[in-house]
Motif scaffolding. Sequence first.
Motif, PDB file in Angstrom:
ATOM      1  N   THR A  97      -9.154  49.759 -14.667  1.00  0.00           N
ATOM      2  CA  THR A  97      -9.434  49.436 -13.266  1.00  0.00           C
ATOM      3  C   THR A  97      -9.243  47.947 -13.021  1.00  0.00           C
ATOM      4  O   THR A  97      -9.567  47.117 -13.874  1.00  0.00           O
ATOM      5  N   THR A  98      -8.704  47.613 -11.865  1.00  0.00           N
ATOM      6  CA  THR A  98      -8.544  46.224 -11.436  1.00  0.00           C
ATOM      7  C   THR A  98      -9.051  46.102 -10.009  1.00  0.00           C
ATOM      8  O   THR A  98      -8.609  46.849  -9.125  1.00  0.00           O
ATOM      9  N   HIS A  99      -9.975  45.193  -9.755  1.00  0.00           N
ATOM     10  CA  HIS A  99     -10.519  44.997  -8.421  1.00  0.00           C
ATOM     11  C   HIS A  99      -9.563  44.134  -7.591  1.00  0.00           C
ATOM     12  O   HIS A  99      -9.587  42.903  -7.678  1.00  0.00           O
ATOM     13  N   VAL A 100      -8.758  44.815  -6.800  1.00  0.00           N
ATOM     14  CA  VAL A 100      -7.852  44.089  -5.896  1.00  0.00           C
ATOM     15  C   VAL A 100      -8.676  43.374  -4.831  1.00  0.00           C
ATOM     16  O   VAL A 100      -8.369  42.238  -4.439  1.00  0.00           O
ATOM     17  N   PHE A 101      -9.716  44.042  -4.341  1.00  0.00           N
ATOM     18  CA  PHE A 101     -10.700  43.417  -3.456  1.00  0.00           C
ATOM     19  C   PHE A 101     -12.068  43.666  -4.085  1.00  0.00           C
ATOM     20  O   PHE A 101     -12.418  44.802  -4.407  1.00  0.00           O
ATOM     21  N   THR A 102     -12.823  42.619  -4.245  1.00  0.00           N
ATOM     22  CA  THR A 102     -14.104  42.701  -4.939  1.00  0.00           C
ATOM     23  C   THR A 102     -15.249  42.555  -3.954  1.00  0.00           C
ATOM     24  O   THR A 102     -15.070  41.989  -2.858  1.00  0.00           O
ATOM     25  N   PRO A 103     -16.450  43.071  -4.261  1.00  0.00           N
ATOM     26  CA  PRO A 103     -17.573  42.972  -3.325  1.00  0.00           C
ATOM     27  C   PRO A 103     -17.855  41.537  -2.900  1.00  0.00           C
ATOM     28  O   PRO A 103     -17.804  40.599  -3.698  1.00  0.00           O
ATOM     29  N   ASN A 104     -18.146  41.382  -1.614  1.00  0.00           N
ATOM     30  CA  ASN A 104     -18.456  40.070  -1.043  1.00  0.00           C
ATOM     31  C   ASN A 104     -19.916  39.741  -1.336  1.00  0.00           C
ATOM     32  O   ASN A 104     -20.819  40.463  -0.913  1.00  0.00           O
ATOM     33  N   PRO A 105     -20.195  38.667  -2.065  1.00  0.00           N
ATOM     34  CA  PRO A 105     -21.591  38.331  -2.387  1.00  0.00           C
ATOM     35  C   PRO A 105     -22.424  38.017  -1.163  1.00  0.00           C
ATOM     36  O   PRO A 105     -23.650  38.109  -1.202  1.00  0.00           O
ATOM     37  N   GLN A 106     -21.779  37.687  -0.051  1.00  0.00           N
ATOM     38  CA  GLN A 106     -22.500  37.376   1.182  1.00  0.00           C
ATOM     39  C   GLN A 106     -22.640  38.602   2.085  1.00  0.00           C
ATOM     40  O   GLN A 106     -23.195  38.501   3.181  1.00  0.00           O
ATOM     41  N   GLY A 107     -22.154  39.735   1.631  1.00  0.00           N
ATOM     42  CA  GLY A 107     -22.211  40.943   2.448  1.00  0.00           C
ATOM     43  C   GLY A 107     -20.993  41.070   3.333  1.00  0.00           C
ATOM     44  O   GLY A 107     -20.277  40.098   3.593  1.00  0.00           O
ATOM     45  N   GLY A 108     -20.721  42.277   3.797  1.00  0.00           N
ATOM     46  CA  GLY A 108     -19.563  42.503   4.654  1.00  0.00           C
ATOM     47  C   GLY A 108     -18.353  42.937   3.857  1.00  0.00           C
ATOM     48  O   GLY A 108     -18.431  43.242   2.653  1.00  0.00           O
ATOM     49  N   PRO A 109     -17.161  43.014   4.515  1.00  0.00           N
ATOM     50  CA  PRO A 109     -15.950  43.491   3.847  1.00  0.00           C
ATOM     51  C   PRO A 109     -15.634  42.730   2.573  1.00  0.00           C
ATOM     52  O   PRO A 109     -15.930  41.539   2.441  1.00  0.00           O
ATOM     53  N   ALA A 110     -15.029  43.439   1.628  1.00  0.00           N
ATOM     54  CA  ALA A 110     -14.686  42.861   0.326  1.00  0.00           C
ATOM     55  C   ALA A 110     -13.695  41.706   0.472  1.00  0.00           C
ATOM     56  O   ALA A 110     -12.980  41.595   1.473  1.00  0.00           O
ATOM     57  N   VAL A 111     -13.663  40.876  -0.537  1.00  0.00           N
ATOM     58  CA  VAL A 111     -12.797  39.692  -0.528  1.00  0.00           C
ATOM     59  C   VAL A 111     -11.737  39.842  -1.626  1.00  0.00           C
ATOM     60  O   VAL A 111     -11.903  40.626  -2.560  1.00  0.00           O
ATOM     61  N   PRO A 112     -10.616  39.101  -1.514  1.00  0.00           N
ATOM     62  CA  PRO A 112      -9.553  39.212  -2.509  1.00  0.00           C
ATOM     63  C   PRO A 112     -10.042  38.956  -3.927  1.00  0.00           C
ATOM     64  O   PRO A 112     -10.866  38.063  -4.182  1.00  0.00           O
ATOM     65  N   GLY A 113      -9.523  39.759  -4.858  1.00  0.00           N
ATOM     66  CA  GLY A 113      -9.878  39.610  -6.263  1.00  0.00           C
ATOM     67  C   GLY A 113      -8.642  39.317  -7.086  1.00  0.00           C
ATOM     68  O   GLY A 113      -8.081  38.218  -7.018  1.00  0.00           O
ATOM     69  N   THR A 114      -8.171  40.321  -7.844  1.00  0.00           N
ATOM     70  CA  THR A 114      -7.001  40.151  -8.717  1.00  0.00           C
ATOM     71  C   THR A 114      -5.904  41.106  -8.277  1.00  0.00           C
ATOM     72  O   THR A 114      -6.138  42.310  -8.098  1.00  0.00           O
TER      73      THR A 114
ATOM     74  N   VAL B 129     -10.611  53.298  -2.459  1.00  0.00           N
ATOM     75  CA  VAL B 129     -11.161  52.472  -1.384  1.00  0.00           C
ATOM     76  C   VAL B 129     -12.632  52.837  -1.245  1.00  0.00           C
ATOM     77  O   VAL B 129     -12.967  53.941  -0.798  1.00  0.00           O
ATOM     78  N   GLN B 130     -13.519  51.934  -1.645  1.00  0.00           N
ATOM     79  CA  GLN B 130     -14.954  52.196  -1.612  1.00  0.00           C
ATOM     80  C   GLN B 130     -15.542  51.695  -0.298  1.00  0.00           C
ATOM     81  O   GLN B 130     -15.301  50.567   0.133  1.00  0.00           O
ATOM     82  N   VAL B 131     -16.342  52.555   0.355  1.00  0.00           N
ATOM     83  CA  VAL B 131     -16.992  52.203   1.623  1.00  0.00           C
ATOM     84  C   VAL B 131     -18.479  51.996   1.374  1.00  0.00           C
ATOM     85  O   VAL B 131     -19.140  52.847   0.777  1.00  0.00           O
ATOM     86  N   GLY B 132     -18.994  50.866   1.825  1.00  0.00           N
ATOM     87  CA  GLY B 132     -20.412  50.568   1.671  1.00  0.00           C
ATOM     88  C   GLY B 132     -21.194  50.951   2.918  1.00  0.00           C
ATOM     89  O   GLY B 132     -20.664  50.966   4.027  1.00  0.00           O
ATOM     90  N   LEU B 133     -22.473  51.251   2.747  1.00  0.00           N
ATOM     91  CA  LEU B 133     -23.349  51.636   3.851  1.00  0.00           C
ATOM     92  C   LEU B 133     -24.702  50.969   3.664  1.00  0.00           C
ATOM     93  O   LEU B 133     -25.296  51.047   2.581  1.00  0.00           O
ATOM     94  N   GLN B 134     -25.186  50.318   4.719  1.00  0.00           N
ATOM     95  CA  GLN B 134     -26.483  49.660   4.668  1.00  0.00           C
ATOM     96  C   GLN B 134     -27.268  50.006   5.922  1.00  0.00           C
ATOM     97  O   GLN B 134     -26.730  49.969   7.034  1.00  0.00           O
ATOM     98  N   THR B 135     -28.550  50.376   5.757  1.00  0.00           N
ATOM     99  CA  THR B 135     -29.418  50.725   6.885  1.00  0.00           C
ATOM    100  C   THR B 135     -30.535  49.696   6.995  1.00  0.00           C
ATOM    101  O   THR B 135     -31.199  49.390   6.012  1.00  0.00           O
TER     102      THR B 135
END
Length: 581
Positions: A535-552, A496-502
């Motif tokens: 590796t399989t991205h069950v949830f992939t990075p959201n191109p619009q920013g914010g929490p990840a979106v469903p992937g595969t 579970v990867q957590v993103g951080l933006q300042t």
Amino acid sequence: MSTQPPDPSSLPIFTAYATADDALSDDLEQTVVRRPAHALAGPIDESTTPRGPAAAPAAVVHHPPAVPVARTAAPAAPPAAGPPPWPAAGQPAPGALQRATPAQVPAQTLTQVTTHDATRATGRADFLAQPKGVDWKQVAEFRGLASTRLAERLGEDRGKDLEAERELGRAIIQEILDDAAADLLHDGRAAWSIDHQRVLAKAIHDSLFGLGRLQPLVDADDVENIIISPHDNAWVEKTTGELVKVEPVADSDQELRENLAFIATRSDSNARSFSPASPHLHMRLDDGSRLAAASWVTANTSVVIRRHRMRKVELDRLVELGMMSAVQASFLRAAVRAKKSIVVAGPQGAGKTTIVRALCAEIPRYEQIGTFETEFELHLHELPEVHDVVHAWEARPGSGEIGADGRQAGEFTLDEAIYNSFRFNLSRQIVGEVRGKEVWAMIKAMESGAGSISTTHAANGSGAIRKLVTCAMEAGPHVTRELATSKLAETVDLVVQVGLQTRPLDATGTRWQRDRWVSEIVHIAPGEEAVGYATTHVFTPNPQGGPAVPGTMPEELRDLERFGFDLTSYLVEGAQQGDLR
């Protein structure tokens, strides 16, 4: 010397003060006080001596008078915000020593004084300002004297009753200030205001039992992180993610180092060394905060204190805060219940520990949990309303010279803790932060039972596995990359990867906002020999920013639906994202 402290309820730092009508005589020759030994000179002499021309010569006062004496004048004037000017040579003190007896005033709790200027530099937090008019060098000397007296009076009882120890400490602080007050009057110097004496008493108390000038920052309810580097550059990160610059917490790097060294050696159960021989400090403070500091090997003394504000937290609360979507929460809840082994990764300060607490909150109450940490951070053992049985282990560094076995005396490692835990009938073994070779403790926990959870630092989900492989190889040349990779591919189920933006909040450069969210969820499985894992991205990075979106969704994870995973919503949301792409 009497070893019995006065009744704490009668001490001036806990009470209101007598009026001018209750003051002692203004005639210094008739005033009866303690022997005029300087407060920093040694033990207290309980005898009394009349003051006057025939009295013994006064002891020399080497510091500005920071003493609890109230002046009486006609007419009475409001207390000054800081110390009054020193009198001219040969000029008597403007008032007599004024004290209140227990019968005259009720007891009250030592409170924090908030005598701060109304104006501050733009962007600084007023409620975190330092007390005004305090000579912190003198506070440090008073603290040293109080610490010595406290140790002498407690003897072998030190650490047995912390509340009684604090009460005795308050009494000793008042003794020291009373002696300094007597010296001040005997030397014919001006008194301090009542407000200032209370500020000084609290400063000494905070330095003896708390973090000194750092204490107001730690006491603030909405402060989560405190960052200092160097001594005059201090920032706080609030629970809202706002980053604010505050006032300095030390006058020099030397003062900051000395305060840290005192804090590090004060604890009987969690003491650490902080010196040129041990230039890094990692310890758990008495309130559960995590302190990390470095000096001598860094350009400046650097300090970070992590306040664990969100100890009791659930996945639904993280959804409300925008850290994850409802579908992500549904998936992770099912994964915990299905006993998938999870690694939470991300940069420093991204909220990894908070997410681990939320994941652990989904473990059924009947399961017995073991936690293994270098310093307690999860604090699951302090949440009996969430977890019925938690066995918490904390590693301990050794001290002294290295023995024949290559270890220092008293050292206790996470590997030993894991080994000993196998007799405790644990349902799950939760290894805290993985920074180096303790990854083998995590692997052993995941091999021994299902559903383990850990954290590590990584830039992205796939990079977390590469980082853990590197950590495993730190154990020695006998650990090859192939061995480490195969072990991790077989034991870790999800990252579970957590993103951080300042981002800046204004143009002053003193206020920033930190935003956090779950940016990826990656499934790990054994893979081709060339890489060792897939590796399989069950949830992939959201191109619009914010929490990840469903992937595969891998086939082996579709059975999470029977553990409560909302697979339908996952597929619908994934289709919607596909249309947007």
